[in-house]
Design an enzyme around this catalytic site. Structure first.
Site, short mmCIF file in Angstrom:
data_model
loop_
_atom_site.label_atom_id
_atom_site.label_comp_id
_atom_site.label_asym_id
_atom_site.label_seq_id
_atom_site.Cartn_x
_atom_site.Cartn_y
_atom_site.Cartn_z
NE ARG A 1 1.10 35.43 -11.76
CZ ARG A 1 1.06 34.04 -11.02
NH1 ARG A 1 2.22 33.88 -10.06
NH2 ARG A 1 0.22 33.22 -11.04
CG ASP B 1 6.24 36.01 -5.62
OD1 ASP B 1 6.17 36.47 -6.84
OD2 ASP B 1 5.79 34.89 -5.60
#
Length: 444
Positions: free
Chosen positions: A322, A267
């Protein structure tokens, strides 16, 4: 680079395994700007990001711990030794070499449990038939089952997270170095390099039940394998991210929902900037890479104008979604290979104020899965998607998406043109190059 030299390298990566690895070494030297003679005379741990190699090369560039003196070069084989090496010398340049696989999980989940915590009691207390679905558990007191879960989670959090200091290079030795269950926190620092490591995703021992998350409720977990949080000039290269021995298919169900124990693989959030992720493998995971973690006004104030990220020559294999999902920032994604699995949902998530450029990529999708699914619209934001191939065929990803999903029409043209690229391979050659050369153990 001449067309002839590019062709030679492509052919090497299409050859037998040993030939492919020779080709990969040549590619690494070309991308890093290092000659064969220089490579023989210097430690690969002191390699720096080559000029122009993605957003992490912007401005001061990314050198990690290349300037470390002998006292700040460590070889570690245990989690405690790794954490100690990180703390040694503050922000002085340092190199940490990881030998073998380091287990950061602890003995077992029971080790982290707070006194009095009992999972069966937790399940009975918050069963939707008893608790309902109208309110979440955040206000539960410390002595409640949820409070004891929070305390247990805090114990695991303190153990498995490792904070990276500025001016640091972490590199795996050989072909089998990495971490099991670790969460690297690259938080509020500048100039970090992470290379040649295999990350087996952390398994959250204490997910939280939220009955208000969707109509059916959800189990929400913590711990990314690596998180870049408010940091700048970060190079993630030749790493492998995977769920390893604990894929989602092995996880149980409670209250009719999967007991989700995984978060992301990588992330990039909270105003992080100038990040290059190159030649990595992201495999066998659900929510893979998040760039920008919220649409909120508070998050926008931090992220707007930041989150400049380059993704190139990465293999995204058997993922659900993602790869990445993007909010805000200018993201350049080129020469990646995306291999869809049975549960494939989408690759690129187009989110709040994102400016994604997705070019020269290759997609291998299962039979019956439409190219329209490659792009997923979450918010109104323009995207550039050119020269991409799906199952070997040149495909206009925006056009096919808009034709098949007219309710989520995407606008073409991200509004900027990437300039920080070292080499662009023909997208038809990308599967052969990336599949043979990306990931830990293939650094050269």
């Amino acid at each position: 680079m001449s067309k002839e030299s590019r062709t030679v390298r492509t052919q090497k990566c299409h050859g037998r395994a040993i030939t492919a690895l020779v080709g990969c070494t040549a590619l690494v030297l070309a991308v890093t700007g290092t000659s064969a003679a220089q490579a023989q005379s210097r430690d690969v741990a002191r390699q720096t990001l080559g000029a122009g190699d993605g957003w992490a090369a912007y401005g001061t560039g990314t050198t990690g711990g290349a300037a470390a003196d002998a006292a700040h070069v460590h070889t570690v084989t245990t989690w405690d030794a790794f954490k100690a090496a990180l703390a040694d010398g503050g922000t002085a340049p340092k190199i940490i070499k990881v030998k073998g696989t380091i287990d950061a999980d602890g003995p077992d989940c029971a080790t982290f449990a707070a006194p009095g915590y009992d999972f069966d009691t937790y399940l009975k207390t918050y069963d939707p038939a008893v608790w309902g679905r109208a309110k979440n558990l955040d206000a539960e007191p410390d002595d409640s089952p949820e409070g004891l879960r929070r305390a247990s989670a805090a114990n695991q959090d303190a153990y498995i997270k490792a904070n990276m200091p500025a001016n640091t290079t972490i590199i795996g030795l050989g072909k089998d170095a990495g971490f099991k269950g670790a969460s690297l926190q690259i938080k509020g620092v500048d100039n970090v390099i992470v290379r040649n490591l295999t990350f087996e995703s952390p398994l959250d021992c204490f997910p939280q039940w939220d009955p208000t998350d969707t109509a059916d409720g959800n189990w929400n977990s913590e711990y990314d394998s690596a998180v870049v949080y408010g940091s700048t000039h970060v190079w993630m290269d030749h790493n492998t991210f995977t769920d390893g021995e604990h894929p989602d298919s092995t996880l149980p169900y409670y209250y009719g929902r999967i007991f989700e124990q995984h978060d992301g693989e990588l992330d990039i959030v909270k105003g992080a900037d100038y990040v290059t992720a190159s030649w990595n493998v992201f495999a066998d995971h659900d929510k893979t890479i998040l760039i920008g973690n919220s649409d909120s006004a508070a998050t926008a104030a931090v992220d707007r104008g930041h989150l400049k990220v380059t993704l190139h020559h990465n293999l995204f294999s058997n993922l659900v979604e993602r790869a990445p999902r993007v909010r805000f920032g200018q993201v350049d994604s080129y020469n990646n290979h995306f291999v869809g699995g049975d549960d494939y949902s989408y690759s690129y998530g187009i989110g709040m104020e994102s400016q994604l450029v997705a070019e020269h990529n290759a997609f291998t999708l299962p039979a019956g899965v439409s190219a329209a699914k490659v792009l997923k619209k979450w918010k109104e934001a323009p995207v550039t998607a050119a020269d991409n191939y799906v199952n070997g065929t040149l495909t206009d990803l925006i056009a096919v998406h808009n034709a098949e999903i007219p309710a989520e029409t995407l606008q073409s043209g991200a509004g900027w043109t990437p300039t920080l690229r070292t080499r662009i391979d023909p997208p038809k050659a990308v599967p052969g190059i990336v599949d043979h050369c990306a990931g830990a153990g293939r650094l050269g």
